[in-house]
Design a protein around this motif. Structure first.
Motif, PDB file in Angstrom:
ATOM      1  N   TYR A  97       0.833  -1.223   0.000  1.00 35.13           N
ATOM      2  CA  TYR A  97       0.000   0.000   0.000  1.00 35.13           C
ATOM      3  C   TYR A  97       0.862   1.266   0.000  1.00 35.13           C
ATOM      4  CZ  TYR A  97      -3.865  -3.225   0.807  1.00 35.13           C
ATOM      5  OH  TYR A  97      -4.783  -4.248   0.672  1.00 35.13           O
ATOM      6  N   SER A 132      -7.085   0.622   4.280  1.00 35.68           N
ATOM      7  CA  SER A 132      -6.104   0.658   3.182  1.00 35.68           C
ATOM      8  C   SER A 132      -5.991   2.067   2.604  1.00 35.68           C
ATOM      9  CB  SER A 132      -6.471  -0.357   2.098  1.00 35.68           C
ATOM     10  OG  SER A 132      -7.734  -0.100   1.544  1.00 35.68           O
ATOM     11  N   GLU A 136      -2.753   4.678   2.415  1.00 33.19           N
ATOM     12  CA  GLU A 136      -2.269   5.259   1.154  1.00 33.19           C
ATOM     13  C   GLU A 136      -2.256   6.779   1.221  1.00 33.19           C
ATOM     14  OE1 GLU A 136      -4.508   1.584  -1.104  1.00 33.19           O
ATOM     15  OE2 GLU A 136      -5.312   3.610  -1.281  1.00 33.19           O
ATOM     16  N   GLU A 164      -3.603   1.309  -5.425  1.00 33.16           N
ATOM     17  CA  GLU A 164      -4.368   0.135  -4.954  1.00 33.16           C
ATOM     18  C   GLU A 164      -4.796  -0.755  -6.120  1.00 33.16           C
ATOM     19  OE1 GLU A 164      -6.660   0.806  -1.552  1.00 33.16           O
ATOM     20  OE2 GLU A 164      -7.649  -1.138  -1.602  1.00 33.16           O
ATOM     21  N   VAL A 168      -1.165  -2.779  -5.842  1.00 33.05           N
ATOM     22  CA  VAL A 168      -1.635  -3.819  -4.920  1.00 33.05           C
ATOM     23  C   VAL A 168      -2.407  -4.889  -5.695  1.00 33.05           C
ATOM     24  CG1 VAL A 168      -3.098  -4.304  -2.898  1.00 33.05           C
ATOM     25  CG2 VAL A 168      -1.777  -2.169  -3.005  1.00 33.05           C
ATOM     26  N   GLN A 177     -10.404   6.673  -1.146  1.00 31.10           N
ATOM     27  CA  GLN A 177      -9.258   7.578  -1.113  1.00 31.10           C
ATOM     28  C   GLN A 177      -9.717   9.039  -1.108  1.00 31.10           C
ATOM     29  OE1 GLN A 177      -9.647   5.042  -3.279  1.00 31.10           O
ATOM     30  NE2 GLN A 177      -7.987   3.614  -2.819  1.00 31.10           N
TER      31      GLN A 177
END
Ligand code: ADP
Ligand code: MG
Length: 388
Positions: A97, A132, A136, A164, A168, A177
């Motif tokens: 991440y 997550s 980030e 991501e 990822v 986000q």
């Protein structure tokens, strides 16, 4: 703990790990999505708000092309990576991440020459609350400030999404986000995921005598797993069959006609119905909040849950039990939140009913033989920012 105390603690640990004080400390929150689920990869509407739970990062620049990463929340020692070696899907661990963010920034042409990073987060992982994205965004904001990149929140969110999706390898939309990067305290964020235009919608629960509970079922979802991908592919198929760029382009008023055109594509038809009605529910919720009718969003949330359960089919017995129990115990509205297959549900309730509700949900879980859920109150908090 106060923000400044957290910042000091994270800075102290950074100093122990790396032998010098960090250049700064940043924070980025997890989020709860109030309404607008599985719409973000259909160019549709979402309305998340930020949680007080957040990822905190102490960061310093380096000049030798090395990225060192450490998280207080995992057992790993400091992980050392060379920037030139960063490659999509080369890393299956948590470091993907933050490393993915550095990779995405460099891919976009920004000069990053290395960093030492120490992270610590209070966002529960895998609970549908976007731990997550918090990870980030906090790294992206730190590097944006330290390297003077001058990128705005929505732009950082895009780069984090790319990290991501590509680095990822998890096919998520842009909501998480953007929420982490752009939310404001006391507000929900009405986001158009097509052009990323955003409006801060006042959402002051306490002033209205209301509470919003998050019930983490502790059932762990696997976001990068196949079910999410299948729903996404089904939505794309629906858009293609209907001849539109994205399901966002199917007007609510034309829904019946669109569904009729899908013929015997029963599964696609259910997916389309969810997405189109869900976009409409976001618009209804925005209108209600704007006119101060906060209580009236309750039934809109509940309708959203039924649609996710019956049409989109991403709920699970634990989430359904939270919703059903909460409503029976007097909640104004309730629904699963996040991608589904576990994670969390939200419950909107009168402040006076919270205790009864929480007890009822706990008893229902015990009665069903489920693991006891974690219940906490969500207060719309601030988005990503520098702490020190
Ligand atoms: P969600 O975003 O819903 O919490 P995800 O599966 O998208 O669930 O992301 C969870 C993953 O993010 C964890 O498995 C871990 O790899 C990473 N992660 C989140 N918080 C931390 C943390 N504090 N330290 C290290 N890794 C973390
Ligand atoms: Mg996530």
């Amino acid at each position: 703990m106060e923000a400044q105390q957290v910042a000091q603690q994270v800075a102290r640990r950074f100093t122990e790990l790396y032998g010098a004080r960090p250049e700064g400390v940043w924070a980025a929150p997890g989020r709860v999505n109030l309404i607008g689920e599985h719409t973000d990869y259909n160019d549709g509407f979402v309305m998340p708000f930020a949680l007080p739970h957040q990822a905190t990062a102490a960061v310093s620049r380096r000049t030798d092309g090395v990225l060192r990463l450490h998280s207080a929340d995992v057992a790993d020692d400091v992980v050392e990576l060379r920037l030139d070696d960063l490659a999509p899907q080369s890393d299956r661990g948590w470091t993907a991440y933050p490393a993915g963010v550095v990779w995405a920034l460099r891919e976009a042409g920004h000069e990053i020459t290395g960093a030492d990073v120490h992270l610590s987060s209070t966002v529960p992982t895998g609970a549908g609350l976007s731990s997550s994205a918090a990870l980030e965004v906090v790294v992206a904001l730190a590097l944006n400030d330290l390297y003077g990149l001058g990128l705005q929140g929505w732009r950082l969110a895009r780069l984090c999404q790319r990290a991501e999706n590509v680095y990822v390898g998890a096919p998520t939309g842009i909501m998480d986000q953007t929420a982490s990067a752009c939310c404001e305290s006391g507000h929900a964020l009405f986001l158009d995921t097509r052009d990323l235009s955003q409006q801060q919608i006042p959402f002051d629960l306490a002033a209205e005598g209301l509470r919003l509970l998050v019930v983490d079922t502790q059932v762990k979802h696997a976001h990068s797993g196949g079910e999410y991908g299948k729903r996404r592919a089904g939505c794309e198929k629906g858009a293609a069959l209907l001849g539109v760029d994205a399901l966002r382009d199917v007007p609510h008023a034309g829904l019946d006609a669109a569904l009729a055109r899908l013929g015997d594509e029963e599964e696609v038809r259910r997916l389309v119905r969810h997405v189109v009605t869900e976009d409409r529910r976001v618009e209804r919720a925005v209108a209600l909040l704007r006119s101060g009718e906060t209580r009236a969003i309750g039934p809109v949330l509940t309708e959203g849950h039924a649609s996710l359960r019956d049409d989109f089919r991403v709920s699970c017995p634990e989430l359904d039990l939270v919703v059903d129990t909460a409503l029976s115990a007097g909640a104004l509205g309730a629904r699963m939140t996040g991608g589904g297959f576990g994670g969390s549900a939200i419950v909107l309730a009168e402040a006076a009913d919270v205790e009864t509700l929480t007890k009822a949900v706990g008893e229902a879980f015990a009665g069903a033989g489920f693991t006891a859920p974690r219940v906490f109150e969500a207060v719309p908090a601030a988005g990503a920012r520098r702490l020190a």
